[in-house]
Write an enzyme that holds these catalytic residues in place. Structure first.
Site, PDB file in Angstrom:
ATOM      1  N   TYR A  62       5.190  -1.605   9.615  1.00  0.00           N
ATOM      2  CA  TYR A  62       6.300  -0.660   9.430  1.00  0.00           C
ATOM      3  C   TYR A  62       7.488  -1.086  10.273  1.00  0.00           C
ATOM      4  O   TYR A  62       7.313  -1.613  11.369  1.00  0.00           O
ATOM      5  CB  TYR A  62       5.882   0.730   9.913  1.00  0.00           C
ATOM      6  CG  TYR A  62       4.711   1.331   9.185  1.00  0.00           C
ATOM      7  CD1 TYR A  62       3.401   0.980   9.522  1.00  0.00           C
ATOM      8  CD2 TYR A  62       4.896   2.274   8.175  1.00  0.00           C
ATOM      9  CE1 TYR A  62       2.322   1.542   8.864  1.00  0.00           C
ATOM     10  CE2 TYR A  62       3.815   2.845   7.519  1.00  0.00           C
ATOM     11  CZ  TYR A  62       2.531   2.472   7.858  1.00  0.00           C
ATOM     12  OH  TYR A  62       1.463   3.029   7.205  1.00  0.00           O
TER      13      TYR A  62
ATOM     14  N   HIS B  27       7.227   4.259   4.483  1.00  0.00           N
ATOM     15  CA  HIS B  27       6.091   3.463   4.028  1.00  0.00           C
ATOM     16  C   HIS B  27       6.087   2.106   4.716  1.00  0.00           C
ATOM     17  O   HIS B  27       7.129   1.638   5.176  1.00  0.00           O
ATOM     18  CB  HIS B  27       6.164   3.261   2.514  1.00  0.00           C
ATOM     19  CG  HIS B  27       5.944   4.537   1.764  1.00  0.00           C
ATOM     20  ND1 HIS B  27       4.720   5.153   1.702  1.00  0.00           N
ATOM     21  CD2 HIS B  27       6.795   5.328   1.078  1.00  0.00           C
ATOM     22  CE1 HIS B  27       4.827   6.260   0.993  1.00  0.00           C
ATOM     23  NE2 HIS B  27       6.075   6.397   0.605  1.00  0.00           N
TER      24      HIS B  27
ATOM     25  N   LYS C 133       4.696  -3.718  -1.760  1.00  0.00           N
ATOM     26  CA  LYS C 133       4.968  -4.263  -0.436  1.00  0.00           C
ATOM     27  C   LYS C 133       5.137  -5.774  -0.546  1.00  0.00           C
ATOM     28  O   LYS C 133       4.720  -6.372  -1.528  1.00  0.00           O
ATOM     29  CB  LYS C 133       3.813  -3.938   0.511  1.00  0.00           C
ATOM     30  CG  LYS C 133       3.568  -2.444   0.628  1.00  0.00           C
ATOM     31  CD  LYS C 133       2.571  -2.103   1.685  1.00  0.00           C
ATOM     32  CE  LYS C 133       2.100  -0.647   1.540  1.00  0.00           C
ATOM     33  NZ  LYS C 133       3.188   0.327   1.416  1.00  0.00           N
TER      34      LYS C 133
END
Lengths: 351, 351
Positions: free
Chosen positions: A290, A298, A329
């Protein structure tokens, strides 16, 4: 359009026909004395498209015999060909290249006279080995010359997956200065618990370490080792109450996790970049990362820590990229060398 | 509510208090002479909830000391506890169980007097080894007694992922009878090509084998081996034109793919069930599997072929399940034994 098979090349002698082939798609290489010489790869493609007929003497050579000649002359011919015809079929101007990679691809509408190469493309079989050290060398070379590096992986059925590879320098904003004494924590089987509520809160406030379990705070072994390295944590065994030094703690952790040292180095580096690092277990990777408070945003990255000489198979790499994409991601491979940790980003693209 | 720590148990002697604890949640085990005996696991939970105070003589025992005692008495206490408190916290009635699994869970609203156990739960660390043979034994036992088997994997930060495990018997409708002579095909580096257009069409029509490449049909090594086994294909080398027998073909394939035999056995079994089997490379698994024509529906399963004594780590399993879920498919592990192939299905669930 007639060409003649000469060893590993096809020659078009007629100047008008040579010009026509060259000018519409820049196939082959104009010869100094006139005419055009082309690779078997380009020739097979033109035969498949019905734009070229290849002869040997008076005999017309079939597609099958062309492929046979090309396969005899070039290792992995079919892999290269599958990628070449895919890119050509999408309207890209593609030229065979040298040793380090297979093709130079020009930007849409560009050609060798009007534009610089946009991408380097390596066409490889899914069965090939992925070795991070040479791979990153080619990647760096492509970055220095401002080409994007694309890897075209051909699976056993001839489907292609394209990956784009480059370096990444992830940065976060969660560096917090620490003052005061270390917090005391109890070592259990494979995790560490802070029962002191004030200490637990201090750890959480200074970089979002650990996870609440009732009123206590659980720390993972890697979080605990990192905090011990930085003088923020003192660990004792829960049963005997004896202090555990960092060295012994690491040795113990190694029993649970063979690559503990490697992961810890990557963890330390990510933390030093102001990032918040949590386990990536649920995502099948080592870490989820993060930019700041994990409760307020997120994870942006999944990170996989690998040794400097990491080798694996392409299906393994494919899996990691797909997992990350599935949860929106970026996947980073953190290559841990003796003196630093560097990050390679791989993403799936459609050229 | 006072209890007394006696070795690895907590005893509540007062009958009124014992009844209150037992009747509201069925904690502990009523003792023959009155009173209640409970596991440290249950006692720690009640202490955490503020429903119980545990003493040793006159001294009140802290949560930390309770955890210390429990950790000394039970291996992996914290793993079991994290799962126990999660299930209890969601309102399930959970009782510690025996050796094969950790907890019995009753259906919502049910209790040991009114209902049968609904699920068996194993609580294990993500660092544990997954060994398919003993795992499937427990799975079969749970199926015989009509309990669902849930695996609760605790990651290094204490987050839990639940998996449901059962057997699967995938079936398809793509079995086609073959008549006529075998089709001829050319062996290239790591694939096989059918240049004969009629043969290519026949293969495609009889089970959707291969993939078109221009007018030719590409077959993967595994498709080719399967078709050779069934007398539908004859293979010759593209360069010399010599025939290649099945044995030699398999030996060659083994060089490209170490687990070729294993995968071929699983492939054969899936095909014998009327399924259409394609490579799962893009999904990071061995196969993607269709009930019929792959052009008219999506693959329903991803299948991973594993040996009878397969062992891996739970993060590996987690990755496979997540990948399949991400693309809305079921993951099956095809366990290839000497005489048959059996299928284990794993799915992520929220109990």
């Amino acid at each position: 359009m007639p060409g003649e098979l000469v060893k590993d090349s096809v020659i078009i002698k007629d100047q008008t026909e040579a010009s026509q082939i060259y000018n519409k798609g820049y196939y082959g290489y104009p010869m100094s004395g006139g005419g055009l010489e082309m690779d078997l790869l380009e020739a097979v493609y033109l035969v498949e498209c019905g734009r070229l007929e290849v002869r040997s003497g008076d005999e017309v050579i079939s597609m099958e015999r062309m492929v046979a000649s090309a396969s005899a002359a070039h290792r992995d011919f079919e892999i290269k060909y599958i990628v070449y015809r895919d890119l050509r079929g999408r309207g890209y101007l593609v030229k065979p290249a040298g040793e380090e990679f297979d093709f130079r691809v020009f930007p849409r509408g560009g050609n060798p006279n009007s534009a610089q190469t946009k991408s380097w493309v390596s066409a490889i079989s899914e069965r090939s080995v992925f070795a991070i050290a040479p791979f990153m060398e080619v990647m760096d070379r492509s970055e220095r010359t401002r080409k994007e590096l694309l890897i075209a992986i051909v699976d056993e059925e001839g489907d292609i997956t394209f990956y784009h590879a480059d370096r990444s320098e992830p940065k976060g904003t969660a560096l917090r200065e620490w003052t005061g004494p270390p917090v005391r924590a109890a070592l259990l089987e494979d995790r560490v618990m802070v029962f002191d509520e004030v200490g637990a809160q201090r750890l959480y406030d200074h970089g979002f370490y650990g996870k609440k379990l009732g009123k206590a705070l659980q720390l993972s072994l890697i979080e605990a080792a990192h905090l011990m390295e930085n003088g923020r944590l003192e660990v004792y065994t829960i049963i005997s109450g004896r202090g555990v030094k960092l060295d012994r703690f690491k040795k113990r952790a190694l029993k649970f996790q063979q690559d503990f040292d490697l992961r810890l180095k990557a963890y330390d580096d990510l933390r030093s970049r102001g990032l918040v690092v949590k386990t990536g277990f649920k995502y099948g990777s080592h870490f989820r990362v993060y930019e700041d408070d994990p409760e307020r945003s997120h994870a942006r990255w999944l990170v996989h820590a690998v040794p400097a000489d990491y080798e694996t198979t392409w299906p393994e790499i494919s899996r990691a990229v797909r997992l990350a994409h599935g949860v929106k991601k970026e996947i980073l491979f953190a290559r841990v060398t003796d003196d630093r940790t560097e990050y390679m980003r791989l993403s799936r693209v459609r050229p």
